[in-house]
Design a protein around this motif. Structure first.
Motif, PDB file in Angstrom:
ATOM      1  N   UNK A  43      -1.566  66.244 105.283  1.00  0.00           N
ATOM      2  CA  UNK A  43      -2.087  65.888 103.959  1.00  0.00           C
ATOM      3  C   UNK A  43      -2.497  67.144 103.189  1.00  0.00           C
ATOM      4  N   UNK A  44      -3.202  68.038 103.843  1.00  0.00           N
ATOM      5  CA  UNK A  44      -3.623  69.283 103.187  1.00  0.00           C
ATOM      6  C   UNK A  44      -2.404  70.120 102.805  1.00  0.00           C
ATOM      7  N   UNK A  45      -1.397  70.101 103.634  1.00  0.00           N
ATOM      8  CA  UNK A  45      -0.178  70.841 103.342  1.00  0.00           C
ATOM      9  C   UNK A  45       0.552  70.338 102.104  1.00  0.00           C
ATOM     10  N   UNK A  49       2.235  71.316  96.677  1.00  0.00           N
ATOM     11  CA  UNK A  49       3.369  70.606  96.088  1.00  0.00           C
ATOM     12  C   UNK A  49       2.904  69.611  95.045  1.00  0.00           C
ATOM     13  N   UNK A  50       1.832  68.897  95.346  1.00  0.00           N
ATOM     14  CA  UNK A  50       1.318  67.910  94.402  1.00  0.00           C
ATOM     15  C   UNK A  50       0.746  68.577  93.151  1.00  0.00           C
ATOM     16  N   UNK A  51       0.088  69.723  93.336  1.00  0.00           N
ATOM     17  CA  UNK A  51      -0.445  70.445  92.180  1.00  0.00           C
ATOM     18  C   UNK A  51       0.695  70.916  91.276  1.00  0.00           C
ATOM     19  N   UNK A  63      -4.612  60.909  91.109  1.00  0.00           N
ATOM     20  CA  UNK A  63      -3.835  59.775  91.647  1.00  0.00           C
ATOM     21  C   UNK A  63      -2.764  60.210  92.649  1.00  0.00           C
ATOM     22  N   UNK A  64      -2.159  61.378  92.403  1.00  0.00           N
ATOM     23  CA  UNK A  64      -1.178  61.873  93.370  1.00  0.00           C
ATOM     24  C   UNK A  64      -1.838  62.175  94.709  1.00  0.00           C
ATOM     25  N   UNK A  65      -2.991  62.810  94.667  1.00  0.00           N
ATOM     26  CA  UNK A  65      -3.726  63.094  95.907  1.00  0.00           C
ATOM     27  C   UNK A  65      -4.164  61.805  96.595  1.00  0.00           C
ATOM     28  N   UNK A  66      -4.616  60.833  95.815  1.00  0.00           N
ATOM     29  CA  UNK A  66      -5.062  59.561  96.392  1.00  0.00           C
ATOM     30  C   UNK A  66      -3.950  58.813  97.091  1.00  0.00           C
ATOM     31  N   UNK A  67      -2.770  58.790  96.469  1.00  0.00           N
ATOM     32  CA  UNK A  67      -1.622  58.132  97.099  1.00  0.00           C
ATOM     33  C   UNK A  67      -1.189  58.836  98.367  1.00  0.00           C
ATOM     34  N   UNK A  68      -1.214  60.165  98.329  1.00  0.00           N
ATOM     35  CA  UNK A  68      -0.839  60.936  99.512  1.00  0.00           C
ATOM     36  C   UNK A  68      -1.875  60.767 100.617  1.00  0.00           C
ATOM     37  N   UNK A  69      -3.144  60.711 100.242  1.00  0.00           N
ATOM     38  CA  UNK A  69      -4.212  60.463 101.222  1.00  0.00           C
ATOM     39  C   UNK A  69      -4.003  59.117 101.905  1.00  0.00           C
ATOM     40  N   UNK A  74      -3.762  56.632 106.492  1.00  0.00           N
ATOM     41  CA  UNK A  74      -3.845  55.222 106.854  1.00  0.00           C
ATOM     42  C   UNK A  74      -2.509  54.642 107.297  1.00  0.00           C
ATOM     43  N   UNK A  75      -1.428  54.999 106.618  1.00  0.00           N
ATOM     44  CA  UNK A  75      -0.134  54.405 106.937  1.00  0.00           C
ATOM     45  C   UNK A  75       0.604  55.215 108.005  1.00  0.00           C
TER      46      UNK A  75
END
Length: 160
Positions: A43-45, A49-51, A63-69, A74-75
């Protein structure tokens, strides 16, 4: 041995580290912590890319971070457990002696041991973007991950 030393030792001989983890006894909490550490590092990695994606497309970063989290914490653990379970039965069908715990540890440790390459992949994706460099780092990660995983699976079968 500390986790960082174990990760470094995995690049020299993955079967030795998995053998040491399995020799500690079956503890599902240990396997779960290894899996969650791998998911957190992955996730940290993804942050660079998300930024980059948020900056280029003009989207909000949160929202991008939240979806990736959600995906990685969880999934992904549920999918990792399902994959370890399925691969355990594949190895059993091939007449390899495996325990479900050994299959989980081999997969989860491979995920954690290959995580430094995931961090590098995220940095390349964030700073350079799409290109041959990203593909090369992704291929190196995939080869190392599969090497660690299959070495761990074979070692897990030897311990029985």
């Amino acid at each position: 041995m500390p986790v960082v030393r174990d990760i470094a030792a995995t690049y020299r001989g993955p079967h030795k580290v998995v053998a040491r983890l399995l020799a500690m006894g079956e503890r599902e909490d240990r396997a779960f912590v290894i899996l969650m550490a791998a998911c957190v590092v992955t996730f940290i990695g993804q942050w660079p890319r998300l930024a980059r994606e948020a900056h280029v497309t003009g989207q909000e970063l949160n929202p991008l971070l939240g979806g990736t989290l959600m995906a990685w914490l969880f999934i992904a653990p549920l999918l990792a457990y399902a994959l370890a379970f399925a691969i355990h039965f594949v190895f059993r069908a091939l007449r390899r002696k495996q325990t479900p715990y050994g299959s989980r540890v081999a997969l989860f440790w491979a995920m954690l041991a290959a995580s430094p390459l995931i961090l590098l992949h995220g940095l390349v994706a964030g700073f350079i973007g799409e290109g041959i460099q990203l593909s090369i780092v992704g291929l190196v990660w995939l080869v190392c991950f599969l090497w660690f995983w299959m070495s761990g699976m074979l070692q897990a079968g030897k311990g029985i």
